[in-house]
Design a protein around this motif. Sequence first.
Motif, PDB file in Angstrom:
ATOM      1  N   GLY A 106      15.063   0.931  12.718  1.00 45.48           N
ATOM      2  CA  GLY A 106      14.979   1.560  14.033  1.00 45.48           C
ATOM      3  C   GLY A 106      13.755   2.432  14.243  1.00 45.48           C
ATOM      4  O   GLY A 106      13.689   3.182  15.205  1.00 45.48           O
ATOM      5  N   HIS A 107      12.776   2.354  13.371  1.00 42.17           N
ATOM      6  CA  HIS A 107      11.547   3.140  13.511  1.00 42.17           C
ATOM      7  C   HIS A 107      10.395   2.196  13.825  1.00 42.17           C
ATOM      8  O   HIS A 107       9.962   1.434  12.972  1.00 42.17           O
ATOM      9  CB  HIS A 107      11.225   3.902  12.213  1.00 42.17           C
ATOM     10  CG  HIS A 107      12.304   4.834  11.780  1.00 42.17           C
ATOM     11  ND1 HIS A 107      12.552   6.018  12.420  1.00 42.17           N
ATOM     12  CD2 HIS A 107      13.199   4.754  10.768  1.00 42.17           C
ATOM     13  CE1 HIS A 107      13.548   6.633  11.815  1.00 42.17           C
ATOM     14  NE2 HIS A 107      13.968   5.879  10.813  1.00 42.17           N
ATOM     15  N   GLU A 108       9.901   2.225  15.057  1.00 35.39           N
ATOM     16  CA  GLU A 108       8.784   1.378  15.456  1.00 35.39           C
ATOM     17  C   GLU A 108       7.474   2.072  15.063  1.00 35.39           C
ATOM     18  O   GLU A 108       7.082   3.061  15.680  1.00 35.39           O
ATOM     19  CB  GLU A 108       8.807   1.106  16.953  1.00 35.39           C
ATOM     20  CG  GLU A 108       9.950   0.224  17.405  1.00 35.39           C
ATOM     21  CD  GLU A 108       9.884  -1.182  16.835  1.00 35.39           C
ATOM     22  OE1 GLU A 108       8.777  -1.727  16.666  1.00 35.39           O
ATOM     23  OE2 GLU A 108      10.964  -1.735  16.543  1.00 35.39           O
ATOM     24  N   ILE A 109       6.822   1.551  14.043  1.00 34.22           N
ATOM     25  CA  ILE A 109       5.574   2.113  13.534  1.00 34.22           C
ATOM     26  C   ILE A 109       4.499   1.037  13.621  1.00 34.22           C
ATOM     27  O   ILE A 109       4.720  -0.104  13.222  1.00 34.22           O
ATOM     28  CB  ILE A 109       5.719   2.567  12.064  1.00 34.22           C
ATOM     29  CG1 ILE A 109       6.876   3.565  11.894  1.00 34.22           C
ATOM     30  CG2 ILE A 109       4.430   3.139  11.530  1.00 34.22           C
ATOM     31  CD1 ILE A 109       6.639   4.904  12.534  1.00 34.22           C
ATOM     32  N   ASP A 110       3.329   1.402  14.130  1.00 34.79           N
ATOM     33  CA  ASP A 110       2.206   0.469  14.198  1.00 34.79           C
ATOM     34  C   ASP A 110       1.697   0.215  12.783  1.00 34.79           C
ATOM     35  O   ASP A 110       1.462   1.145  12.019  1.00 34.79           O
ATOM     36  CB  ASP A 110       1.091   1.068  15.066  1.00 34.79           C
ATOM     37  CG  ASP A 110      -0.071   0.115  15.257  1.00 34.79           C
ATOM     38  OD1 ASP A 110       0.100  -1.102  15.009  1.00 34.79           O
ATOM     39  OD2 ASP A 110      -1.150   0.584  15.657  1.00 34.79           O
ATOM     40  N   ARG A 111       1.517  -1.036  12.441  1.00 38.18           N
ATOM     41  CA  ARG A 111       1.109  -1.379  11.074  1.00 38.18           C
ATOM     42  C   ARG A 111      -0.272  -0.844  10.720  1.00 38.18           C
ATOM     43  O   ARG A 111      -0.594  -0.663   9.555  1.00 38.18           O
ATOM     44  CB  ARG A 111       1.159  -2.882  10.862  1.00 38.18           C
ATOM     45  CG  ARG A 111       0.119  -3.654  11.640  1.00 38.18           C
ATOM     46  CD  ARG A 111       0.205  -5.139  11.326  1.00 38.18           C
ATOM     47  NE  ARG A 111      -0.770  -5.880  12.064  1.00 38.18           N
ATOM     48  CZ  ARG A 111      -2.023  -6.091  11.645  1.00 38.18           C
ATOM     49  NH1 ARG A 111      -2.421  -5.612  10.496  1.00 38.18           N
ATOM     50  NH2 ARG A 111      -2.862  -6.783  12.386  1.00 38.18           N
ATOM     51  N   LYS A 112      -1.096  -0.567  11.729  1.00 39.70           N
ATOM     52  CA  LYS A 112      -2.442  -0.060  11.474  1.00 39.70           C
ATOM     53  C   LYS A 112      -2.432   1.379  10.972  1.00 39.70           C
ATOM     54  O   LYS A 112      -3.426   1.840  10.430  1.00 39.70           O
ATOM     55  CB  LYS A 112      -3.293  -0.162  12.738  1.00 39.70           C
ATOM     56  CG  LYS A 112      -3.544  -1.583  13.167  1.00 39.70           C
ATOM     57  CD  LYS A 112      -4.296  -1.652  14.462  1.00 39.70           C
ATOM     58  CE  LYS A 112      -4.434  -3.089  14.934  1.00 39.70           C
ATOM     59  NZ  LYS A 112      -4.992  -3.168  16.275  1.00 39.70           N
ATOM     60  N   THR A 113      -1.321   2.082  11.162  1.00 42.36           N
ATOM     61  CA  THR A 113      -1.236   3.463  10.696  1.00 42.36           C
ATOM     62  C   THR A 113      -0.702   3.566   9.276  1.00 42.36           C
ATOM     63  O   THR A 113      -0.655   4.653   8.721  1.00 42.36           O
ATOM     64  CB  THR A 113      -0.332   4.293  11.627  1.00 42.36           C
ATOM     65  OG1 THR A 113       0.996   3.770  11.592  1.00 42.36           O
ATOM     66  CG2 THR A 113      -0.857   4.288  13.047  1.00 42.36           C
ATOM     67  N   ILE A 114      -0.314   2.447   8.688  1.00 43.77           N
ATOM     68  CA  ILE A 114       0.256   2.439   7.338  1.00 43.77           C
ATOM     69  C   ILE A 114      -0.845   2.167   6.325  1.00 43.77           C
ATOM     70  O   ILE A 114      -1.587   1.192   6.438  1.00 43.77           O
ATOM     71  CB  ILE A 114       1.365   1.375   7.221  1.00 43.77           C
ATOM     72  CG1 ILE A 114       2.483   1.677   8.214  1.00 43.77           C
ATOM     73  CG2 ILE A 114       1.912   1.319   5.805  1.00 43.77           C
ATOM     74  CD1 ILE A 114       3.543   0.608   8.307  1.00 43.77           C
ATOM     75  N   GLU A 115      -0.937   3.045   5.322  1.00 45.04           N
ATOM     76  CA  GLU A 115      -1.928   2.884   4.251  1.00 45.04           C
ATOM     77  C   GLU A 115      -1.213   2.671   2.925  1.00 45.04           C
ATOM     78  O   GLU A 115      -0.277   3.398   2.595  1.00 45.04           O
ATOM     79  CB  GLU A 115      -2.770   4.161   4.107  1.00 45.04           C
ATOM     80  CG  GLU A 115      -3.810   4.379   5.136  1.00 45.04           C
ATOM     81  CD  GLU A 115      -4.602   5.649   4.846  1.00 45.04           C
ATOM     82  OE1 GLU A 115      -4.894   5.922   3.662  1.00 45.04           O
ATOM     83  OE2 GLU A 115      -4.901   6.364   5.799  1.00 45.04           O
TER      84      GLU A 115
END
Length: 147
Positions: A106-115
């Motif tokens: 349920g957490h919509e996170i943009d993949r570009k912000t994941i390192e």
Amino acid sequence: MKIILKENIHGLGYKDDVVTVKDGYGRNFLIPNGKAVIAKPSAIKQLEEVQRQRAHKLAEQKAAAEALAASLADVQLTIGAKASATGTIFGSVNSIQIAEALAKLGHEIDRKTIELKETVKELGKYTAKINLHKEVAVEIPFEVVAE
């Protein structure tokens, strides 16, 4: 050469930051692609006015990012991958799989912000850093298991 960034660029800065780059990088890549403008005194003055007007909105965005970081603080992810008998994964786990696992929770996170600090090519426990705001980041532990 001093430039004003028009968008977030990993390793360089965030939108509306004034940064110094080499002349060729600025003139041949950033400015032609619309990622930056030359930091002339008039452009800096205009940027300061826009930031002053936008200060309240930025405070709200930071508060929202901090709330999301608090909700992600105790999340544990388990990502399944096809693996050999020795524990080596066929392929690798990347930010797309982590974003999909977070979306299932349920957490919509943009993949570009994941390192990812390292390339995930074996079964085991790892951590991923999620940059929610330029001042807010959270580390998510995840485990890669065999399917």
